[in-house]
Design a protein around this motif. Structure first.
Motif: not given
Length: 328
Positions: A91, A94-95, A223, A227, A254, A256-257, A260, A300, A314
């Protein structure tokens, strides 16, 4: 290596392994044969990848090896170690990878909101679009503050609304247009409400009520937009990767984003449901919002930087992502 000769020589083993993986029950001898063939085909896959990387054969053997592994070890059951790994590696990585996209979207939305706020506060014709003078006065004096009703129902309502906005930005991000529309519309609306409150001398109430939860909430929305736009840009410029491979990898990262941000929006919903409308002092409410946002970006930055440096993005690991098209 002669790929045709290699395929002809080992085809019977591959077909036999495929047959064994489809069976519900295996005898002792068949289980031993499955283990032997699994090891052999895994070696074949390694040889093909290193000597003659034919994409079709690599994908076929990857799927076959994956099915044989599942037949031997059983289906993968989620464990706490998977949850911890997701929270500390996947996570944040990915961010962190899209942090500059997030910062860019944030800056653009903040500028747009400020411009809209100044325009609304100074131009009576714009204020007229927000309702009659009586409606605007009632909104400033009562409706804006009464909206923040502490409790679980309000928190769930807020989470659902924000999750829907974020989902639109990500799901339709591939269009490259819809995230821009959603983000711009959201920024203009927030700015216009701030301008309305400022025009009536209640800007302090506006920031006092929107800051505690809004810092993390808006960051999550930004965010989501970032993404979605990053996914669109992957189609425009996939880099050195084939466009299909790049889109698949970015799409999985994405997702995974998405998970999150769902958690982040849940946290902001809790703050909005139990802190913003509570009887706590205003300075404490704002401090709580700042601490929550600082915690998010610390998580992050610290864990994400470490994970990215270790090669994580991610995306799913290779064995779970399935066959991958090879490219130079």
């Amino acid at each position: 290596m002669d790929l045709d000769a290699f395929r002809l020589t080992h085809e019977p083993e591959w077909q036999r392994l495929a047959e064994l993986t489809r069976r519900r029950r295996l005898g002792g001898a068949e289980a031993d044969e499955l283990v032997r063939l699994y090891q052999s085909v895994a070696t074949h896959l390694s040889v093909v990848r290193s000597s003659a990387p034919d994409p079709g054969l690599v994908q076929r053997l990857s799927v076959l090896v994956s099915r044989a592994r599942n037949a031997l070890a059983g289906a993968h059951d989620p464990r706490w170690s998977d949850v911890v790994r997701f929270a500390t590696v996947s996570a944040p990585a990915a961010v962190y990878r899209i942090r500059w996209w997030i910062h860019g979207v944030t800056a653009a939305c903040v500028i747009l909101a400020v411009v809209a706020g100044f325009a609304a506060a100074r131009d009576s014709s714009i204020l007229a679009l927000l309702g009659t003078p009586e409606d605007r006065q009632q909104y400033v004096d009562q409706a804006f503050a009464q909206y923040y009703d502490p409790g679980l129902d309000f928190a769930l309502t807020v989470w659902t609304s924000n999750a829907w906005i974020a989902a639109q930005c990500i799901a339709l991000g591939i269009t490259g247009v819809w995230p821009v529309y959603v983000l711009a519309n959201n920024a203009i609306n927030v700015g216009a409400m701030g301008g309305l409150m400022a025009a009536h001398g209640r800007l302090d109430i506006f920031f006092a009520l929107i800051t505690p939860h809004g810092l993390l909430e808006l960051t999550a929305i930004f965010a989501a937009g970032a993404a979605g736009l990053k996914l669109f840009w992957t189609i425009v410029d996939p880099g050195r990767r084939p466009r299909g491979v790049a889109l698949a990898q970015e799409g999985r990262a994405t997702f995974t984003v998405v998970v999150t941000l769902a958690v982040a929006l849940a946290v902001s919903g809790i703050v909005e449901g139990w802190v913003t409308g509570s009887m706590l002092p205003w300075w404490l409410k704002i401090l709580i919002g700042m601490v929550v946002l600082a915690g998010f970006w610390t998580w992050v930055t610290v864990l994400g930087r470490r994970a990215v440096r270790a090669g994580h993005t991610g995306d799913l690991s290779e064995d779970r992502a399935g066959g991958v098209q090879l490219y130079a």
